[in-house]
Design a protein around this motif. Structure first.
Motif, short mmCIF file in Angstrom:
data_model
loop_
_atom_site.label_atom_id
_atom_site.label_comp_id
_atom_site.label_asym_id
_atom_site.label_seq_id
_atom_site.Cartn_x
_atom_site.Cartn_y
_atom_site.Cartn_z
N PHE A 139 -2.07 -13.08 -11.29
CA PHE A 139 -2.42 -13.79 -12.44
C PHE A 139 -4.05 -14.10 -11.34
CE2 PHE A 139 1.35 -16.07 -13.08
CZ PHE A 139 1.55 -14.98 -14.42
N GLY A 140 -4.95 -13.97 -11.78
CA GLY A 140 -6.50 -14.38 -11.83
C GLY A 140 -7.11 -12.89 -10.24
N LEU A 141 -6.79 -11.63 -10.12
CA LEU A 141 -6.76 -11.04 -9.19
C LEU A 141 -8.31 -10.93 -9.00
CD1 LEU A 141 -4.14 -8.51 -10.12
CD2 LEU A 141 -3.82 -10.47 -8.06
N ARG A 142 -8.85 -10.83 -7.82
CA ARG A 142 -9.72 -10.38 -7.21
C ARG A 142 -10.48 -8.90 -7.82
NH1 ARG A 142 -10.89 -11.59 -1.62
NH2 ARG A 142 -12.27 -13.94 -2.05
N VAL A 143 -9.83 -8.87 -8.23
CA VAL A 143 -10.04 -7.16 -8.14
C VAL A 143 -8.73 -6.27 -9.07
CG1 VAL A 143 -12.02 -6.63 -6.55
CG2 VAL A 143 -9.57 -5.67 -6.43
N PRO A 144 -9.27 -5.91 -10.45
CA PRO A 144 -8.07 -5.05 -10.60
C PRO A 144 -6.93 -4.39 -10.28
CG PRO A 144 -9.80 -4.63 -12.04
CD PRO A 144 -10.15 -5.16 -10.74
N LEU A 145 -5.58 -4.75 -10.25
CA LEU A 145 -4.71 -3.90 -9.46
C LEU A 145 -3.56 -3.25 -10.55
CD1 LEU A 145 -4.06 -6.31 -6.26
CD2 LEU A 145 -5.44 -3.99 -6.73
N PRO A 146 -2.83 -2.16 -9.71
CA PRO A 146 -1.73 -1.89 -10.62
C PRO A 146 -0.76 -3.16 -10.36
CG PRO A 146 -2.26 0.06 -9.16
CD PRO A 146 -3.36 -1.53 -8.54
N ARG B 133 0.93 -0.84 0.30
CA ARG B 133 -0.24 0.04 -0.01
C ARG B 133 0.59 1.21 -0.13
NH1 ARG B 133 -5.03 0.38 0.69
NH2 ARG B 133 -4.80 -1.60 1.39
N VAL B 134 0.73 1.97 -0.69
CA VAL B 134 1.50 3.25 -1.17
C VAL B 134 0.22 4.39 -0.75
CG1 VAL B 134 2.79 5.22 -2.75
CG2 VAL B 134 2.87 2.50 -1.92
N GLY B 135 0.15 5.09 0.30
CA GLY B 135 -0.75 6.18 0.57
C GLY B 135 -1.94 5.01 0.14
N GLU B 136 -2.83 5.73 -0.58
CA GLU B 136 -4.10 5.23 0.17
C GLU B 136 -4.83 3.74 -1.66
OE1 GLU B 136 -6.72 5.45 1.98
OE2 GLU B 136 -5.80 6.74 2.50
N ARG B 137 -3.78 3.47 -2.00
CA ARG B 137 -3.54 2.42 -3.18
C ARG B 137 -2.51 1.41 -2.99
NH1 ARG B 137 -0.81 4.08 -9.32
NH2 ARG B 137 1.10 4.30 -7.93
N ALA B 138 -3.38 -0.04 -3.34
CA ALA B 138 -2.65 -0.92 -3.17
C ALA B 138 -2.26 -1.66 -4.40
CB ALA B 138 -3.92 -1.97 -3.54
N VAL B 139 -0.91 -2.04 -4.85
CA VAL B 139 0.02 -2.13 -6.05
C VAL B 139 0.60 -3.49 -5.18
CG1 VAL B 139 0.39 0.15 -6.35
CG2 VAL B 139 2.11 -1.11 -5.32
N LEU B 140 0.81 -4.41 -6.71
CA LEU B 140 1.84 -5.46 -7.02
C LEU B 140 2.70 -5.37 -7.10
CD1 LEU B 140 -0.83 -8.53 -7.50
CD2 LEU B 140 -0.68 -7.51 -5.24
N ILE B 141 3.47 -5.43 -7.01
CA ILE B 141 5.49 -5.68 -7.66
C ILE B 141 5.97 -7.08 -7.78
CG2 ILE B 141 7.50 -4.94 -7.48
CD1 ILE B 141 6.33 -2.75 -5.83
N VAL B 142 6.42 -7.00 -8.53
CA VAL B 142 6.45 -9.03 -8.85
C VAL B 142 8.52 -8.63 -9.49
CG1 VAL B 142 6.44 -10.75 -9.93
CG2 VAL B 142 4.52 -9.64 -9.79
N THR B 143 9.10 -9.13 -8.28
CA THR B 143 10.77 -8.86 -8.51
C THR B 143 11.35 -9.95 -8.50
OG1 THR B 143 11.13 -9.40 -6.06
CG2 THR B 143 10.81 -7.50 -7.09
N SER B 144 12.38 -10.55 -8.52
CA SER B 144 13.44 -11.36 -9.20
C SER B 144 13.15 -12.25 -6.95
CB SER B 144 14.91 -11.53 -9.04
OG SER B 144 15.59 -12.54 -8.63
N GLY B 145 13.47 -13.49 -7.58
CA GLY B 145 13.62 -14.47 -5.83
C GLY B 145 14.18 -13.72 -4.38
N THR B 146 15.85 -13.62 -5.04
CA THR B 146 16.35 -13.07 -4.65
C THR B 146 16.76 -11.91 -4.43
OG1 THR B 146 17.30 -13.15 -6.06
CG2 THR B 146 18.01 -15.23 -4.82
#
Length: 163
Positions: free
Chosen positions: A101-108, A50-63
């Motif tokens: 993938f297959g999120l409940r609601v669209p997210l950035p 969460r950044v401010g009021e916004r929920a976001v997903l960040i996909v990164t390399s595992g390490t």
């Protein structure tokens, strides 16, 4: 439910990609690397923030480790990890199985450039026992992600100036 939503996502958008399941838990990067027979860096971990009021997903390399200063500069606020309850409520996936993938609601969704080092990465697929093998570029395209640089530079990638 979320494994089903991920299967439905791939059935609609990329039927050539199959969800793989493991009897072993893949809830953490080391467990996922062992379960799917890849090095930990190839696991694509999804951070729910969460950044401010916004929920976001960040996909990164595992390490890779997220660089809070880079995230703050990019999003204009201090990042905070979502609670276990918020993750499940917002994404529809349990912690350890969160994926874009297959999120409940669209997210950035944002993909960190750390994954570009690999031809194939292994993100979770909605549960702690499922994943997919996918090219990072294809993953980003399928989920409408933007490429960003929000992780710390890896020590091995830094130029030391010594010969």
């Amino acid at each position: 439910m979320s494994l089903a939503s991920v299967r439905a996502f791939f059935a609609e958008k990329a039927p050539d990609i199959s969800v793989i399941e493991s009897p072993q838990s893949s809830a953490t990067v080391p467990l996922a690397a062992a379960a799917y027979g890849v090095e930990p860096a190839r696991i694509a971990k999804t951070l729910s923030l969460r950044v401010g009021e916004r929920a976001v997903l960040i996909v990164t390399s595992g390490t890779s480790r997220m660089d809070n200063k880079k995230v703050k500069a990019l999003f204009g606020g201090k990042p905070k990890m979502l609670s276990l309850e918020e993750v499940a409520e917002i994404t529809g996936h349990e912690v350890g199985g969160v994926c874009p993938f297959g999120l409940r609601v669209p997210l950035p969704i944002y993909c960190d450039v750390s994954m570009k080092a690999f031809d194939i990465v292994v993100p979770a697929a909605g549960s702690t026992h499922s994943a997919v093998r996918i090219a990072p570029e294809r993953m980003a395209k399928l989920v409408g992600a933007e490429w960003v640089d929000v992780c710390e530079a890896r020590p091995s990638a830094r130029h030391t100036g010594q010969s």
